[in-house]
Design an enzyme around this catalytic site. Structure first.
Site, short mmCIF file in Angstrom:
data_model
loop_
_atom_site.label_atom_id
_atom_site.label_comp_id
_atom_site.label_asym_id
_atom_site.label_seq_id
_atom_site.Cartn_x
_atom_site.Cartn_y
_atom_site.Cartn_z
N LEU A 18 0.88 -1.17 0.00
CA LEU A 18 0.00 0.00 0.00
C LEU A 18 0.91 1.21 0.00
O LEU A 18 1.92 1.24 0.72
CB LEU A 18 -0.90 0.03 1.24
CG LEU A 18 -2.10 -0.92 1.27
CD1 LEU A 18 -2.74 -0.91 2.65
CD2 LEU A 18 -3.13 -0.55 0.21
N ASP A 19 0.59 2.23 -0.79
CA ASP A 19 1.49 3.37 -0.84
C ASP A 19 1.43 4.17 0.45
O ASP A 19 0.57 3.94 1.31
CB ASP A 19 1.22 4.25 -2.07
CG ASP A 19 -0.15 4.89 -2.06
OD1 ASP A 19 -0.56 5.43 -1.02
OD2 ASP A 19 -0.83 4.87 -3.11
N ARG A 20 2.35 5.10 0.60
CA ARG A 20 2.52 5.81 1.87
C ARG A 20 1.25 6.53 2.32
O ARG A 20 0.92 6.57 3.51
CB ARG A 20 3.66 6.82 1.73
CG ARG A 20 4.06 7.49 3.04
CD ARG A 20 5.17 8.50 2.81
NE ARG A 20 5.62 9.11 4.04
CZ ARG A 20 6.44 10.15 4.08
NH1 ARG A 20 6.90 10.68 2.96
NH2 ARG A 20 6.81 10.66 5.25
N SER A 45 -1.83 5.68 1.68
CA SER A 45 -3.00 4.80 1.78
C SER A 45 -2.96 4.04 3.10
O SER A 45 -1.93 3.97 3.79
CB SER A 45 -3.03 3.82 0.61
OG SER A 45 -3.12 4.52 -0.62
#
Length: 272
Positions: free
Chosen positions: A106-108, A110
Site C-alpha cells: 500500500l502506498d505511503r 494509503s
C-alpha cells in the site's frame, strides 16, 4: 530432510528477501558446497554449506509459518527499511512471532489491510498476476462522480501501462463536498486506484483497503496486527486457486467470524 530452493532457504533464515536472494544468486554471490548455485537449485539445509559473498550462513531450524494482517496507518511506507528515514511497516510488526514480509503493498498515503508472512510460496500464490484475487477499497474523492465517470471506472480505464480490467464500483456516500466509493479491483498495479480516479478527473482524498479476497479488515484498529486463523489462510489459498478463481471473481468479500477477530493477539501502535 527434503531439499529446498536456495532462495527460499535464504529468505526463511532472514538473510535476504526472496527477490534479493534471487538477485544474489543470479549475480553469482551464492555458493553451495563451494560451487556457484543457479536459480531454482535445491539443497538440504541441514547438510549443504551455503555461503553468501564467501561467508558461510548459519542456518537455523525451519521457522514456523506465520500469517498476519496489519491495519496499516497512513504515513508508513511498505518496506522493511527506508534510505530516506521514513517510517516503515516493518516497525509495526517488529514483535511478530517470526520475521515476516509484506505481501503486496500500500502506498505511503494509503491505509488499511496489509498481509505479512514468512511463507514465500503463500506470498507468491497471492501476488501472482494470473490469479486476480479481488481487493476492495473505500475511496473518498472530492468531486461528485458522474454516471459516465463511474461507467469508465467499471469498464476499464486507459492508463500508461494499459487498460485496466473491469472493476466493481458503488457509491456509498454522497455529500456536498465529497463522495465515498467502494471499488473492487481484480488486479494490483502500482497506485492503480489513484491513477484510475485521476484518469477520470477525480481527486482521491482518502484510500483504505478493506478486503483481500474473502478476508476482511474488520474492526482491527490502525497500527494493530493480528494473526490469521487457519481457516482464513485456507480461504485466501482457495481464492487464489485456479480451480476456484472464476467463482471467486463473482463473490463479494466476506467478513471473518467475530470470534476469530477477538481470539488473535494485537500489537498497539503509538501515534507520533
Amino acid at each position: 530432510m527434503e531439499k529446498i530452493r536456495i532462495q527460499k532457504i535464504l529468505s526463511e533464515n532472514g538473510v535476504l528477501s526472496r527477490r534479493k536472494a534471487e538477485e544474489a544468486i543470479a549475480a553469482g554471490r551464492v555458493t553451495v558446497d563451494g560451487r556457484p548455485c543457479t536459480l531454482g537449485q535445491k539443497a538440504d539445509p541441514q547438510r549443504a554449506n551455503i555461503a553468501l559473498d564467501g561467508k558461510t550462513i548459519e542456518l537455523r531450524a525451519r521457522p514456523k509459518k506465520v500469517y498476519l494482517m496489519l491495519n496499516k496507518p497512513r504515513g508508513f511506507v511498505t518496506t522493511l527499511s527506508d534510505e530516506m528515514g521514513r517510517r516503515c511497516v516493518a516497525d509495526l510488526v517488529a514483535d511478530a512471532p517470526a520475521k515476516v514480509y509484506p505481501v503486496g503493498r500500500l502506498d505511503r498515503g494509503s491505509e488499511g489491510l496489509l498481509l505479512f508472512t514468512n511463507d514465500g510460496d503463500f506470498a507468491n500464490l497471492l501476488m501472482h498476476p494470473s490469479h486476480h484475487i479481488p481487493k476492495t477499497y473505500r475511496v473518498t474523492v472530492r468531486e461528485h462522480a458522474s454516471e459516465e465517470k463511474l461507467a469508465l471506472l467499471c469498464t476499464g480505464v486507459e492508463l500508461e501501462d494499459g487498460k485496466t480490467l473491469p472493476a466493481q464500483v458503488q457509491v456509498e456516500v454522497k455529500e456536498p463536498e465529497r463522495m465515498v466509493l467502494r471499488i473492487v479491483l481484480q488486479e494490483g498495479r502500482n497506485r492503480q486506484v489513484r491513477r484510475m480516479c485521476e484518469a477520470v478527473g477525480l481527486t482521491v482524498l482518502r484510500l483504505k483497503r478493506t478486503h483481500i479476497g474473502p478476508l476482511s479488515l474488520g474492526m482491527l484498529e490502525p497500527g494493530h496486527w493480528r494473526l490469521l486463523e487457519p481457516a482464513e489462510v485456507g480461504m485466501l489459498r482457495g481464492a487464489a486457486s485456479p480451480s476456484t478463481r472464476p467463482a471467486s471473481l463473482q463473490k463479494k468479500p466476506l467478513s471473518p467470524r467475530p470470534e476469530a477477530r477477538r481470539s488473535a493477539p494485537a500489537k498497539k501502535f503509538q501515534r507520533q
